[in-house]
Design a protein around this motif. Sequence first.
Motif, PDB file in Angstrom:
ATOM      1  N   UNK A 261       0.836  -1.207   0.000  1.00  0.00           N
ATOM      2  CA  UNK A 261       0.000   0.000   0.000  1.00  0.00           C
ATOM      3  C   UNK A 261       0.870   1.256   0.000  1.00  0.00           C
ATOM      4  N   UNK A 262       1.942   1.264   0.764  1.00  0.00           N
ATOM      5  CA  UNK A 262       2.835   2.425   0.786  1.00  0.00           C
ATOM      6  C   UNK A 262       3.409   2.680  -0.610  1.00  0.00           C
ATOM      7  N   UNK A 263       3.816   1.615  -1.281  1.00  0.00           N
ATOM      8  CA  UNK A 263       4.355   1.769  -2.643  1.00  0.00           C
ATOM      9  C   UNK A 263       3.323   2.395  -3.578  1.00  0.00           C
ATOM     10  N   UNK A 264       2.095   1.948  -3.492  1.00  0.00           N
ATOM     11  CA  UNK A 264       1.049   2.513  -4.346  1.00  0.00           C
ATOM     12  C   UNK A 264       0.767   3.966  -3.969  1.00  0.00           C
ATOM     13  N   UNK A 265       0.837   4.287  -2.675  1.00  0.00           N
ATOM     14  CA  UNK A 265       0.576   5.670  -2.255  1.00  0.00           C
ATOM     15  C   UNK A 265       1.655   6.620  -2.763  1.00  0.00           C
ATOM     16  N   UNK A 266       2.842   6.074  -3.052  1.00  0.00           N
ATOM     17  CA  UNK A 266       3.945   6.887  -3.577  1.00  0.00           C
ATOM     18  C   UNK A 266       4.054   6.774  -5.092  1.00  0.00           C
ATOM     19  N   UNK A 267       3.016   6.240  -5.724  1.00  0.00           N
ATOM     20  CA  UNK A 267       2.914   6.141  -7.188  1.00  0.00           C
ATOM     21  C   UNK A 267       3.872   5.131  -7.811  1.00  0.00           C
ATOM     22  N   UNK A 268       4.399   4.213  -7.015  1.00  0.00           N
ATOM     23  CA  UNK A 268       5.091   3.068  -7.596  1.00  0.00           C
ATOM     24  C   UNK A 268       4.032   2.092  -8.116  1.00  0.00           C
ATOM     25  N   UNK A 269       4.277   1.481  -9.249  1.00  0.00           N
ATOM     26  CA  UNK A 269       3.433   0.364  -9.663  1.00  0.00           C
ATOM     27  C   UNK A 269       3.894  -0.847  -8.878  1.00  0.00           C
ATOM     28  N   UNK A 270       2.998  -1.408  -8.093  1.00  0.00           N
ATOM     29  CA  UNK A 270       3.383  -2.488  -7.190  1.00  0.00           C
ATOM     30  C   UNK A 270       2.375  -3.621  -7.254  1.00  0.00           C
ATOM     31  N   UNK A 271       2.850  -4.809  -6.925  1.00  0.00           N
ATOM     32  CA  UNK A 271       1.943  -5.944  -6.802  1.00  0.00           C
ATOM     33  C   UNK A 271       2.365  -6.804  -5.614  1.00  0.00           C
ATOM     34  N   UNK A 272       1.387  -7.411  -5.015  1.00  0.00           N
ATOM     35  CA  UNK A 272       1.560  -8.238  -3.825  1.00  0.00           C
ATOM     36  C   UNK A 272       1.888  -9.663  -4.269  1.00  0.00           C
ATOM     37  N   UNK A 273       2.896 -10.275  -3.648  1.00  0.00           N
ATOM     38  CA  UNK A 273       3.384 -11.580  -4.080  1.00  0.00           C
ATOM     39  C   UNK A 273       3.167 -12.607  -2.977  1.00  0.00           C
ATOM     40  N   UNK A 274       2.591 -13.748  -3.345  1.00  0.00           N
ATOM     41  CA  UNK A 274       2.281 -14.812  -2.391  1.00  0.00           C
ATOM     42  C   UNK A 274       3.025 -16.083  -2.782  1.00  0.00           C
ATOM     43  N   UNK A 275       3.761 -16.630  -1.824  1.00  0.00           N
ATOM     44  CA  UNK A 275       4.559 -17.843  -2.038  1.00  0.00           C
ATOM     45  C   UNK A 275       3.894 -18.994  -1.290  1.00  0.00           C
ATOM     46  N   UNK A 276       3.716 -20.109  -1.973  1.00  0.00           N
ATOM     47  CA  UNK A 276       3.009 -21.258  -1.385  1.00  0.00           C
ATOM     48  C   UNK A 276       3.837 -21.978  -0.320  1.00  0.00           C
ATOM     49  N   UNK A 277       5.100 -21.565  -0.099  1.00  0.00           N
ATOM     50  CA  UNK A 277       5.866 -22.123   1.012  1.00  0.00           C
ATOM     51  C   UNK A 277       5.879 -21.151   2.188  1.00  0.00           C
ATOM     52  N   UNK A 278       4.836 -20.337   2.273  1.00  0.00           N
ATOM     53  CA  UNK A 278       4.548 -19.514   3.448  1.00  0.00           C
ATOM     54  C   UNK A 278       5.427 -18.282   3.585  1.00  0.00           C
ATOM     55  N   UNK A 279       5.415 -17.444   2.573  1.00  0.00           N
ATOM     56  CA  UNK A 279       6.036 -16.123   2.678  1.00  0.00           C
ATOM     57  C   UNK A 279       5.338 -15.195   1.695  1.00  0.00           C
ATOM     58  N   UNK A 280       5.400 -13.914   1.950  1.00  0.00           N
ATOM     59  CA  UNK A 280       4.822 -12.909   1.052  1.00  0.00           C
ATOM     60  C   UNK A 280       5.763 -11.717   0.973  1.00  0.00           C
ATOM     61  N   UNK A 281       5.721 -11.033  -0.153  1.00  0.00           N
ATOM     62  CA  UNK A 281       6.547  -9.844  -0.340  1.00  0.00           C
ATOM     63  C   UNK A 281       5.913  -8.966  -1.407  1.00  0.00           C
ATOM     64  N   UNK A 282       6.674  -8.062  -1.999  1.00  0.00           N
ATOM     65  CA  UNK A 282       6.153  -7.094  -2.962  1.00  0.00           C
ATOM     66  C   UNK A 282       7.046  -7.102  -4.205  1.00  0.00           C
ATOM     67  N   UNK A 283       6.465  -6.783  -5.344  1.00  0.00           N
ATOM     68  CA  UNK A 283       7.235  -6.498  -6.548  1.00  0.00           C
ATOM     69  C   UNK A 283       6.891  -5.090  -7.013  1.00  0.00           C
ATOM     70  N   UNK A 284       7.907  -4.360  -7.470  1.00  0.00           N
ATOM     71  CA  UNK A 284       7.735  -2.979  -7.929  1.00  0.00           C
ATOM     72  C   UNK A 284       8.291  -2.868  -9.341  1.00  0.00           C
ATOM     73  N   UNK A 285       7.566  -2.157 -10.193  1.00  0.00           N
ATOM     74  CA  UNK A 285       8.015  -1.994 -11.575  1.00  0.00           C
ATOM     75  C   UNK A 285       8.951  -0.789 -11.664  1.00  0.00           C
ATOM     76  N   UNK A 286      10.183  -1.029 -12.151  1.00  0.00           N
ATOM     77  CA  UNK A 286      11.160   0.036 -12.353  1.00  0.00           C
ATOM     78  C   UNK A 286      11.148   0.405 -13.829  1.00  0.00           C
ATOM     79  N   UNK A 287      10.753   1.616 -14.126  1.00  0.00           N
ATOM     80  CA  UNK A 287      10.560   2.028 -15.522  1.00  0.00           C
ATOM     81  C   UNK A 287      11.842   1.933 -16.328  1.00  0.00           C
ATOM     82  N   UNK A 288      12.955   2.387 -15.745  1.00  0.00           N
ATOM     83  CA  UNK A 288      14.209   2.403 -16.495  1.00  0.00           C
ATOM     84  C   UNK A 288      14.636   0.991 -16.897  1.00  0.00           C
ATOM     85  N   UNK A 289      14.404   0.033 -16.020  1.00  0.00           N
ATOM     86  CA  UNK A 289      14.811  -1.345 -16.283  1.00  0.00           C
ATOM     87  C   UNK A 289      13.745  -2.123 -17.055  1.00  0.00           C
TER      88      UNK A 289
END
Length: 609
Positions: A261-289
């Motif tokens: 949510x913080x990433x989206x509030x700062x205008x980063x394109x972000x998505x929530x990532x769910x791992x079936x071995x019990x962990x979660x994190x975030x991915x952010x799109x970097x325009x230059x890359x």
Amino acid sequence: MSSDAVKILKTNSDVDFNMGSKTLIRIASNILKSPTEVKFRSIRIDSKAFTEKILPFDGAVQCLMEMGFQEDNDRFTLAMTNNLADLREILRQLQEAFETQNKKVSPEVMISQKNIYQRIVSHFQHSFIYENKSLQRKEKALVPFDKLTARAHTKMTHKQKPDTANFQHFLLLEVLSWFKRDFFKWMDKPICPNCNNDSNVENTGMASPSDEDMIWQASRVEAYVCRKCGKSLRFPRYNHPEKLLETRKGRCGEWANCFTLICRSLDFEARHVMDWTDHVWTEVFINKWDRWVHCDPCENACDTPLVYEKGWKKKLSLVVAANANQVIDVTMRYTVDPKSVTQRQMTMFDRKWLDEQIDLLNASAVSSMPPQRLKELRRRLEVEKQELSSEKRVSGEYGGRTSGSIAWRLARGETSKDGAGPSSAPVLKSSAIEPTEAELTKGIVKLRYFSHTNEYTRSSNNDETIYDWQSLVFISQGIQLKEELDWKMSYLCRTGDSDRSVVMWRVQLPLGVHFTEGRVKVESTTFESGKVAWLASSDKKTQVVEPGKAENVTSVCCGSRVFSITASLSGGEGDCAWQKSQLFRENTETPLTRPSFVLDLRFAKKSYF
């Protein structure tokens, strides 16, 4: 609820069932892929498709009716106002029945597929909350945006030639660091308010969620008791990011939820990532890359996707990323062993089945998307598919998990079991420190560094604050800033891929100016066989520097234009050898008021008479 129509359809012969179910699946899929296309919502009763592939088979017409079709004179039609919920459910049951009938999928895999589908749909639906503008504004108000922006600019300027196109990445790194250091706290178990610690707090199972808990999507509530005073404690696992803005604590689920949510509030394109071995994190799109970048707020880790497999020793099976635009299976981004991952997946689901479910969810997400945005997403998707299918290479080694207590990490098997090997860390080189106009006038450069805040104070330049230890470093190899959440300590040490590391600070004067005197003070700590060697040097002389006291280095720097102070870290044994030699170790809760690194150099214009 199981469909009576699908049950009846399954009583036909295998040949008839296959023909009828494939026809119905195609009708429903076309509607979901193009929900505004009128032709897909109308079936003529006298058409060949209806008379030969639907009407003859028991239950087929009933399936249409349960999807929401209604008989309308010479045809069956599905109203544009239909929300397609029933159609999706009948389609899902038809697909399951077809897979069972033709592939003889084991009951275990069928159950697994059902659970996977439910989790992905829930994951996808939850991602829409990050687009709530009111919630984004509330979140953004809590972020010290100006401070983080200034730090990002400073770091970018000192690390390489200024390049505004790369600023997005530097800002993301600052947001990650701030989120872990200052905003969110890890919580293995609650603290007893009577005893003011958690040392005697033990888990006793699960508790029933209250009405308040359910408002904030905490369907799971962990129960604890303090064995010392007997107080009962609760830990609701809130899944609503707005509540997490208030509590600011939890484990990886809460961390990734709030950070996305913080990433989206700062205008980063972000998505929530769910791992079936019990962990979660975030991915952010970097325009230059032009790609999505892995971000784990628990670990303050960015663009290190192989850390879970190589560092934590996870046996990955399925990793799914979702935002309001799309769902995508990103498992292959996080593995260098796709063959083993694929074998695990075969015990969980059929690949074609998963791809179809994801395609249908994505089709519904983009149905009302502006054409230009849709075109861009499709371009990105093609690029990402190529990336996911490309071979991954391991560079260096990855450490084990750092978030959570040692006992908690060991229980989950997420600590590194590998020792350090030969250094493969790159040599990072930046610019030497040069005096400002104000410092040239005063004839002094004086720096102080505090590791608990990871900041320099340049007292000779109006007490300028410069964030990040790397900002003023001239050369480094295999060095990192380490924060121990268990012991509340912060320090510089070797990275896991280095058995010997080096860091150097250098001050360079302009032509016609030379050093007249100098003092340095450094702090280092070693454990067991760990070693730290400090050396002061110029183009004329070198001197060993002892840590813990002010050293006069005038004999080294006097008459020179260049002065350097270098630390070499080595030694240590076992899995944590890299941690046995440390620089600038400080307690983050009760830090010392004195700096752990001081550089005080005086200079003057060179006289030729």
